[in-house]
Design a protein around this motif. Structure first.
Motif, PDB file in Angstrom:
ATOM      1  N   ILE A   4      -7.612  -7.497   0.305  1.00  0.00           N
ATOM      2  CA  ILE A   4      -7.023  -6.570  -0.659  1.00  0.00           C
ATOM      3  C   ILE A   4      -5.954  -5.731   0.033  1.00  0.00           C
ATOM      4  CG2 ILE A   4      -9.144  -6.514  -2.000  1.00  0.00           C
ATOM      5  CD1 ILE A   4      -9.678  -3.707  -0.897  1.00  0.00           C
ATOM      6  N   ALA A   5      -4.965  -5.306  -0.744  1.00  0.00           N
ATOM      7  CA  ALA A   5      -3.889  -4.470  -0.205  1.00  0.00           C
ATOM      8  C   ALA A   5      -3.184  -3.796  -1.372  1.00  0.00           C
ATOM      9  CB  ALA A   5      -2.894  -5.315   0.597  1.00  0.00           C
ATOM     10  N   GLY A   6      -2.500  -2.702  -1.059  1.00  0.00           N
ATOM     11  CA  GLY A   6      -1.740  -2.029  -2.090  1.00  0.00           C
ATOM     12  C   GLY A   6      -1.135  -0.734  -1.606  1.00  0.00           C
ATOM     13  N   PHE A   7      -0.409  -0.082  -2.503  1.00  0.00           N
ATOM     14  CA  PHE A   7       0.243   1.180  -2.144  1.00  0.00           C
ATOM     15  C   PHE A   7       0.551   1.977  -3.397  1.00  0.00           C
ATOM     16  CE2 PHE A   7       3.555  -1.954  -2.775  1.00  0.00           C
ATOM     17  CZ  PHE A   7       4.561  -1.282  -3.453  1.00  0.00           C
ATOM     18  N   TRP A   8       0.765   3.271  -3.176  1.00  0.00           N
ATOM     19  CA  TRP A   8       1.131   4.203  -4.245  1.00  0.00           C
ATOM     20  C   TRP A   8       2.189   5.122  -3.651  1.00  0.00           C
ATOM     21  CZ3 TRP A   8      -2.744   8.189  -6.778  1.00  0.00           C
ATOM     22  CH2 TRP A   8      -2.122   8.784  -7.892  1.00  0.00           C
ATOM     23  N   ARG A   9       3.366   5.144  -4.258  1.00  0.00           N
ATOM     24  CA  ARG A   9       4.473   5.887  -3.694  1.00  0.00           C
ATOM     25  C   ARG A   9       4.976   6.942  -4.679  1.00  0.00           C
ATOM     26  NH1 ARG A   9       9.678   3.842  -4.403  1.00  0.00           N
ATOM     27  NH2 ARG A   9      10.114   3.965  -2.171  1.00  0.00           N
ATOM     28  N   TYR A  10       5.491   8.040  -4.124  1.00  0.00           N
ATOM     29  CA  TYR A  10       6.018   9.140  -4.953  1.00  0.00           C
ATOM     30  C   TYR A  10       7.227   8.709  -5.761  1.00  0.00           C
ATOM     31  CZ  TYR A  10       3.370  13.289  -3.546  1.00  0.00           C
ATOM     32  OH  TYR A  10       2.411  14.237  -3.367  1.00  0.00           O
ATOM     33  N   SER A  11       8.113   7.966  -5.122  1.00  0.00           N
ATOM     34  CA  SER A  11       9.393   7.639  -5.743  1.00  0.00           C
ATOM     35  C   SER A  11       9.185   6.598  -6.838  1.00  0.00           C
ATOM     36  CB  SER A  11      10.364   7.106  -4.686  1.00  0.00           C
ATOM     37  OG  SER A  11      11.595   6.751  -5.273  1.00  0.00           O
ATOM     38  N   VAL A  12       9.108   7.052  -8.069  1.00  0.00           N
ATOM     39  CA  VAL A  12       8.939   6.126  -9.185  1.00  0.00           C
ATOM     40  C   VAL A  12      10.287   5.561  -9.583  1.00  0.00           C
ATOM     41  CG1 VAL A  12       6.884   7.301 -10.002  1.00  0.00           C
ATOM     42  CG2 VAL A  12       9.113   7.996 -10.868  1.00  0.00           C
ATOM     43  N   GLY A  13      10.265   4.627 -10.507  1.00  0.00           N
ATOM     44  CA  GLY A  13      11.511   4.027 -10.953  1.00  0.00           C
ATOM     45  C   GLY A  13      11.815   2.711 -10.278  1.00  0.00           C
ATOM     46  N   GLN A  14      11.002   2.325  -9.276  1.00  0.00           N
ATOM     47  CA  GLN A  14      11.186   1.014  -8.676  1.00  0.00           C
ATOM     48  C   GLN A  14      10.846  -0.047  -9.709  1.00  0.00           C
ATOM     49  OE1 GLN A  14      12.439   0.114  -5.923  1.00  0.00           O
ATOM     50  NE2 GLN A  14      12.415   1.888  -4.577  1.00  0.00           N
ATOM     51  N   SER A  15      11.555  -1.150  -9.662  1.00  0.00           N
ATOM     52  CA  SER A  15      11.336  -2.212 -10.636  1.00  0.00           C
ATOM     53  C   SER A  15       9.982  -2.870 -10.427  1.00  0.00           C
ATOM     54  CB  SER A  15      12.436  -3.272 -10.501  1.00  0.00           C
ATOM     55  OG  SER A  15      12.299  -3.967  -9.269  1.00  0.00           O
ATOM     56  N   ASN A  16       9.488  -3.483 -11.477  1.00  0.00           N
ATOM     57  CA  ASN A  16       8.246  -4.247 -11.371  1.00  0.00           C
ATOM     58  C   ASN A  16       8.365  -5.338 -10.321  1.00  0.00           C
ATOM     59  OD1 ASN A  16       6.960  -2.735 -13.281  1.00  0.00           O
ATOM     60  ND2 ASN A  16       6.899  -4.324 -14.859  1.00  0.00           N
ATOM     61  N   ASP A  17       9.547  -5.979 -10.261  1.00  0.00           N
ATOM     62  CA  ASP A  17       9.750  -7.058  -9.291  1.00  0.00           C
ATOM     63  C   ASP A  17       9.584  -6.550  -7.861  1.00  0.00           C
ATOM     64  OD1 ASP A  17      10.170  -8.887 -11.269  1.00  0.00           O
ATOM     65  OD2 ASP A  17      12.361  -8.843 -11.134  1.00  0.00           O
ATOM     66  N   TRP A  18      10.172  -5.382  -7.564  1.00  0.00           N
ATOM     67  CA  TRP A  18      10.060  -4.843  -6.201  1.00  0.00           C
ATOM     68  C   TRP A  18       8.609  -4.517  -5.875  1.00  0.00           C
ATOM     69  CZ3 TRP A  18       8.319  -0.584  -3.568  1.00  0.00           C
ATOM     70  CH2 TRP A  18       8.757  -0.448  -2.241  1.00  0.00           C
ATOM     71  N   LEU A  19       7.915  -3.883  -6.806  1.00  0.00           N
ATOM     72  CA  LEU A  19       6.517  -3.531  -6.582  1.00  0.00           C
ATOM     73  C   LEU A  19       5.669  -4.789  -6.395  1.00  0.00           C
ATOM     74  CD1 LEU A  19       6.149  -0.725  -9.274  1.00  0.00           C
ATOM     75  CD2 LEU A  19       6.115  -0.380  -6.800  1.00  0.00           C
TER      76      LEU A  19
END
Length: 330
Positions: A4-19
Motif C-alpha cells: 500500500i502507498a499514498g499521499f495527501w498534499r496541501y496544494s489542491v488543484g492537481q489533475s486526477n492524472d497527476w495524482l
C-alpha cells in the motif's frame, strides 16, 4: 502480502492524472509484494491519492480489487493483510442487514467500519494488517497496524505533503520527497544493525507502532499514535487470572488453540503451503495443517550443500511422517 502507498498534499488543484500516476509510481515499487493486480483512487478536491498492489489470496475476482470503496460510499481503503475471523464477522453483519457483492475480507472490514466505527472494529479483527482508510464524510485519513506488527507501514510529512507506504522505497519515488538521513537513526543502525521503532532511516518518516491507530486531520496535523491493544495489559490480565487446570488440561487447551489458529490461516482461494525446516515450530504447524486438511499439504524446504547448515534431511523425515507433498530447493 500486498503493498500500500499514498499521499495527501496541501496544494489542491492537481489533475486526477497527476495524482493517479504518482500513486501508481509509488505502488509499483512494491510489485514484489503484490504481483497480481494494481489500483489507485484519488480525490483531486483534497489532493489525496491511494495506491495498491495486490497479491490475490481471498476472492481473486474483481470484487476484491483495491483501493475499495464502502457500500455507502463513505470509506475508501487500501489494505495489506488478512483478517482471519472475517467470515464470522461477515455472518454477524449479514444478520444486521449488510449485503456483500464479493467474499473478500476487505469488504467485510469496510462494512465493519460502517456498523461499528474504526476503533470498535479494530478490537473485533483477528489478523495481520496495515491499512489506510479515507473517511470522505469527515475528510480524515486513518492509518492502523495489527497488534504484533506483522505488517509494516511508514508515514510522515515533508514540505506540506503527508506520505505513507508499506516500504520506504515507495515514499522515496514521490517527486516531492527529499530523502534526508536521520543521523540518530543512522547511529542506531550502526550500533544495533537495524533502526529501532518508531524511527526510520529518513528524517520525519516513522514506523507506525504495532497495535496503534493514527488519525490525520490535515497533511501536517495528525495525532500521536494511539494504542488500541497492549501486550503488557494482556500479560497483566493473565497474571491476575492464571490458568487453573491440570497439566493434561493445559496440553489439551494448547493443542486446541493451535489447531484453531492454524485452521484460520488456511482460508484461501489459491494453493497454500508451509516452509518446513524439521524443527519444533514448523513441524508443529505442518502437523496441525495436515490434521485438518483432506489432501496432502504442500511443504517446502530450502537445503544447503554445506552439511553443517543443512536441515533438509530432518524436514524430509517430518514430511514423510505426515505424508505431505514435499519439495526441496537447493
Amino acid at each position: 502480502m500486498c503493498g500500500i502507498a499514498g499521499f495527501w498534499r496541501y496544494s489542491v488543484g492537481q489533475s486526477n492524472d497527476w495524482l493517479e500516476n504518482t500513486a501508481s509510481q509509488m505502488a509499483n515499487t512494491l510489485v514484489h509484494r503484490g504481483p497480481d493486480d494494481s489500483g489507485t483512487w484519488v480525490d483531486s478536491e483534497v489532493g489525496l491519492a491511494l495506491g495498491h498492489r495486490r497479491l490475490s489470496i481471498i476472492d481473486t475476482s474483481d470484487a476484491g480489487h483495491q483501493p475499495m470503496v464502502s457500500a455507502d460510499g463513505r470509506y475508501v481503503i487500501t489494505y495489506n493483510g488478512e483478517i482471519y475471523n472475517f467470515q464470522e464477522i461477515r455472518r454477524h453483519l449479514e444478520k444486521l442487514g449488510h449485503r456483500f457483492r464479493g467474499h473478500s475480507d476487505t469488504e467485510v472490514m469496510l462494512a465493519s467500519f460502517i456498523e461499528w466505527g474504526v476503533g470498535s472494529s479494530l478490537e473485533k479483527f483477528n489478523g495481520m494488517f496495515a491499512f489506510a482508510l479515507w473517511d470522505r464524510q469527515e475528510r480524515k485519513l486513518c492509518l492502523a497496524r495489527d497488534r504484533i506488527g506483522e505488517k509494516p507501514i511508514y508515514y510522515g510529512t515533508q514540505n506540506g505533503t503527508f506520505f505513507f507506504a508499506s516500504e520506504l522505497k515507495a515514499i522515496k519515488v514521490h517527486p516531492e520527497f527529499r530523502p534526508k538521513i536521520d543521523r540518530d537513526a543512522l547511529a542506531s543502525f550502526i550500533r544495533y544493525s537495524y533502526v529501532p521503532s518508531p524511527h526510520s532511516i529518513y528524517q520525519n518518516i516513522k514506523k507506525l507502532q504495532p497495535g496503534c491507530i493514527l488519525f490525520v486531520i490535515t497533511p501536517s496535523d495528525y495525532s500521536l499514535p494511539q494504542p488500541y491493544w497492549s501486550l503488557e495489559e494482556v500479560f497483566q490480565a493473565a497474571l491476575r487470572d492464571p490458568f487453573q487446570g491440570s497439566d493434561k488440561e493445559a496440553i489439551e487447551e494448547l493443542e486446541n488453540r493451535l489447531k484453531t489458529t492454524v485452521k484460520s490461516r488456511m482460508v484461501s482461494d489459491v494453493p497454500l503451503g508451509a516452509f518446513l525446516s524439521g524443527g519444533i515450530d514448523s513441524s508443529t504447524i505442518v502437523a496441525m495443517m495436515q490434521s485438518q486438511s483432506d489432501r496432502p499439504v504442500n511443504t517446502f524446504t530450502i537445503g544447503f550443500h554445506e552439511q553443517d547448515f543443512n536441515e533438509a534431511v530432518h524436514a524430509k523425515k517430518v514430511a514423510e511422517h505426515f505424508g505431505t507433498n514435499h519439495t526441496e530447493l537447493y
